[in-house]
Design an enzyme around this catalytic site. Structure first.
Site, PDB file in Angstrom:
ATOM      1  N   ASP A  21       1.033  -0.636   0.054  1.00  0.00           N
ATOM      2  CA  ASP A  21      -0.141   0.667   0.236  1.00  0.00           C
ATOM      3  C   ASP A  21       0.536   0.896   0.451  1.00  0.00           C
ATOM      4  OD1 ASP A  21      -2.300   1.149  -0.184  1.00  0.00           O
ATOM      5  OD2 ASP A  21      -3.147   1.325   2.077  1.00  0.00           O
ATOM      6  N   ASN A  69     -11.059  -2.426  -5.191  1.00  0.00           N
ATOM      7  CA  ASN A  69     -10.263  -1.445  -6.306  1.00  0.00           C
ATOM      8  C   ASN A  69     -11.118  -1.228  -7.491  1.00  0.00           C
ATOM      9  OD1 ASN A  69      -7.327  -2.328  -4.887  1.00  0.00           O
ATOM     10  ND2 ASN A  69      -8.461  -0.915  -4.616  1.00  0.00           N
TER      11      ASN A  69
END
Ligand code: IPE
Ligand code: IPE
Ligand code: MG
Length: 243
Positions: A21, A69
């Site tokens: 991330d 996502n």
């Protein structure tokens, strides 16, 4: 799978999973588009894979794209899908040369068929490799995985292949995308967020977690070695009392 046993000290994690991330923030800090961060992030994967053998890490699983996502802009999503295709083209030779067995987890149904064909090809190309097992999670969500597994399990019950009375906690993992993998010993998340964002929900029931502040494109093999090294100092109890 047998129940994990408590150990006073484990040497090192056999399976490390990483929530990669922070690519977007890394790019924004540089005044660049988010995709620039994703490109830098993709380049990081190689050195982390290459660091695994010396650390005794046999399995590395990386979270590349979640079922959530898809909520991002169309241009970011298509940029990421192009990047996955480029990653496979660029890295296939080195992965095979480094004896890395690549697998993909996640639901392939929603992915572009060209990408799925490339994923299948890379899996076949590296199926005989043994030094490191690299699993890449694309369109992966832990809840989605459990739902898909349950659907298949229910079908086996409905069609008489499975007796509901025989279903126990060792049954479901056989239906998960990760059925051939051991559970992760250590889950690392970069970028300072302390959440698991739907990653390996079932499998990480007894994993150790490391949340580190570094943004993924800045995560080096040295930092990886230091995080993995710290694992040996942890006492894993698995619910028992360790004398
Ligand atoms: C991780 O980086 C990569 C993906 C989720 C595809 P992010 O894109 O989430 O980066 P941040 O969290 O916005 O910085
Ligand atoms: C998790 O990161 C997914 C990947 C790293 C692929 P996100 O950036 O999507 O997670 P949230 O939205 O911060 O929870
Ligand atoms: Mg993020």
């Amino acid at each position: 799978m047998v129940n994990p046993q408590p150990t006073a000290k484990d040497d090192g994690p056999r399976h490390v999973a990483i929530i990669m991330d922070g690519n977007g923030r890394w790019a924004t800090q540089r005044g660049r588009p988010r995709l620039f961060g994703h490109q830098a992030g993709a380049r990081r994967v190689r050195e982390i894979v290459e660091a695994c053998p010396d650390l005794g890490v046999d399995y590395l699983t990386v979270f590349a794209f979640s079922t959530e996502n898809w909520k991002r802009t169309q241009s970011e999503v298509s940029g990421l899908m192009n990047l996955f295709r480029r990653y496979i083209t660029r890295e296939a030779k080195a992965l095979k040369a480094n004896d890395v067995c690549v697998r993909f987890i996640g639901d392939r149904v929603r992915l572009d068929q060209k990408l799925v064909a490339m994923m299948d090809e890379l899996e076949a190309l590296t199926a005989h490799c043994r030094t490191v097992n690299l699993t890449i999670a694309i369109n992966y969500g832990g809840r989605d995985e459990v739902a898909r597994a349950t659907k298949r399990l229910a079908r086996d019950v409905a069609e008489g292949r499975l007796n509901p009375d025989d279903v126990d906690e060792e049954t479901l993992p056989k239906y998960l995308d990760t059925c051939v993998l051991p559970d992760p010993d250590l889950v690392i998340r970069t970028s300072g967020e302390a959440r698991i964002s739907n990653f390996l929900l079932w499998q990480s029931a007894y994993s150790e977690y490391e949340f580190i502040d570094t943004l993924w494109p800045d995560f080096t093999a040295d930092e990886f070695r230091s995080v993995v090294g710290g694992f040996g100092t942890r006492e894993r109890r698995f619910g028992a009392v360790v004398a």
